[in-house]
Design an enzyme around this catalytic site. Sequence first.
Site, PDB file in Angstrom:
ATOM      1  N   LEU A 283       0.820  -1.213   0.000  1.00 45.13           N
ATOM      2  CA  LEU A 283       0.000   0.000   0.000  1.00 45.13           C
ATOM      3  C   LEU A 283       0.855   1.265   0.000  1.00 45.13           C
ATOM      4  CD1 LEU A 283      -2.765  -1.131   2.527  1.00 45.13           C
ATOM      5  CD2 LEU A 283      -2.758  -1.324   0.031  1.00 45.13           C
TER       6      LEU A 283
ATOM      7  N   HIS B 138      -3.239   4.286  -2.615  1.00 42.88           N
ATOM      8  CA  HIS B 138      -4.245   3.499  -1.895  1.00 42.88           C
ATOM      9  C   HIS B 138      -4.821   4.301  -0.729  1.00 42.88           C
ATOM     10  CE1 HIS B 138      -1.641   0.084  -3.515  1.00 42.88           C
ATOM     11  NE2 HIS B 138      -2.825  -0.166  -4.044  1.00 42.88           N
TER      12      HIS B 138
ATOM     13  N   GLN C 111      -4.569 -12.671 -12.448  1.00 44.44           N
ATOM     14  CA  GLN C 111      -4.384 -11.511 -13.327  1.00 44.44           C
ATOM     15  C   GLN C 111      -2.921 -11.312 -13.759  1.00 44.44           C
ATOM     16  OE1 GLN C 111      -5.909  -8.792 -10.093  1.00 44.44           O
ATOM     17  NE2 GLN C 111      -4.464  -7.359 -10.995  1.00 44.44           N
TER      18      GLN C 111
ATOM     19  N   SER D  57       2.841   4.043  -7.665  1.00 40.28           N
ATOM     20  CA  SER D  57       2.498   2.658  -8.005  1.00 40.28           C
ATOM     21  C   SER D  57       3.343   1.724  -7.146  1.00 40.28           C
ATOM     22  CB  SER D  57       2.819   2.421  -9.485  1.00 40.28           C
ATOM     23  OG  SER D  57       2.977   1.045  -9.740  1.00 40.28           O
TER      24      SER D  57
END
Length: 283
Positions: A33, A37, A61, A185
């Site tokens: 996080l 976030h 994914q 990110s």
Amino acid sequence: MDIVKTIAQVREVVRKARGDGKTIGFVPTMGALHGGHVSLMEAAGNKCDFVVVSIFVNPTQFGPGEDLDKYPRDIEADAEKCRAADVDLIFAPEAGEMYPDKLISWVEVEKLTDKLCGRSREGHFKGVTTVCAKLFNIVLPDIAFFGQKDAQQAIVIKRMVTDLNMPLVIKVCPTAREQSGLAISSRNQYLSEDEKKQAALIYASLQKCEQLVKEGETNSEKLIEAMIGKLAESPCIIVEYINIVDSDTVADIARVSGQALAAIAVKLGNTRLIDNIILDTTG
Ligand code: PAF
């Protein structure tokens, strides 16, 4: 703040909160996080009475050769950030809880997923929509919060919710950025200091595009050329795609008229980075 690992526990805690008349906000994450976030958790806390965060590195994914094994995991640091952001419940299941058997039922959004990131990440969005559908069914939120950084993901999830009449609202929140403009990110931690400096060119090129649109340029080819020119200031950035697309259908557009999305994916060393900006000729 509770941390639970089973679906039964989440259902019980959420049922009680709802019984107490609380609205449920949900932030799905894969952990590691960061400020992005946290901004979603804060948005959830502002809009809802009870905030659930899921932390699950979703294997379905990730494609072969992607970073599933090395994806950063630190549940203690994550819990600390959630606590500081006044999250009420963390759902941190093991893979066996989410996928006890080999999955034979999938949720797939067509057309929107074969462009942009879908071109190079085959099966990625099918994994995202399937896990989000499962998480929505487990948590039963009123509102789920997603970041604009993953613009295509947000568009795809919105469409899934609309097409399948899922009873929740999807709220898309602005991209959180480092001071340099680099979109925050989890994968930024793979970058060296020098790569981080070069990565700032991604947002700089999007800003250049936005500036040109403000000055009246609407031709997508010319805008893309300008972005390529800016990114070329880095000796190491390899462009995967730069597209200007319709912000609902993700289809390429020749001219910007009204709202559109300028979206970029690049490779910097071994790290894949994405970013985007909403262009608007109306304002
Ligand atoms: O954006 C992410 O972190 C993931 O794609 C999500 C939405 C948590 C699904 O695994």
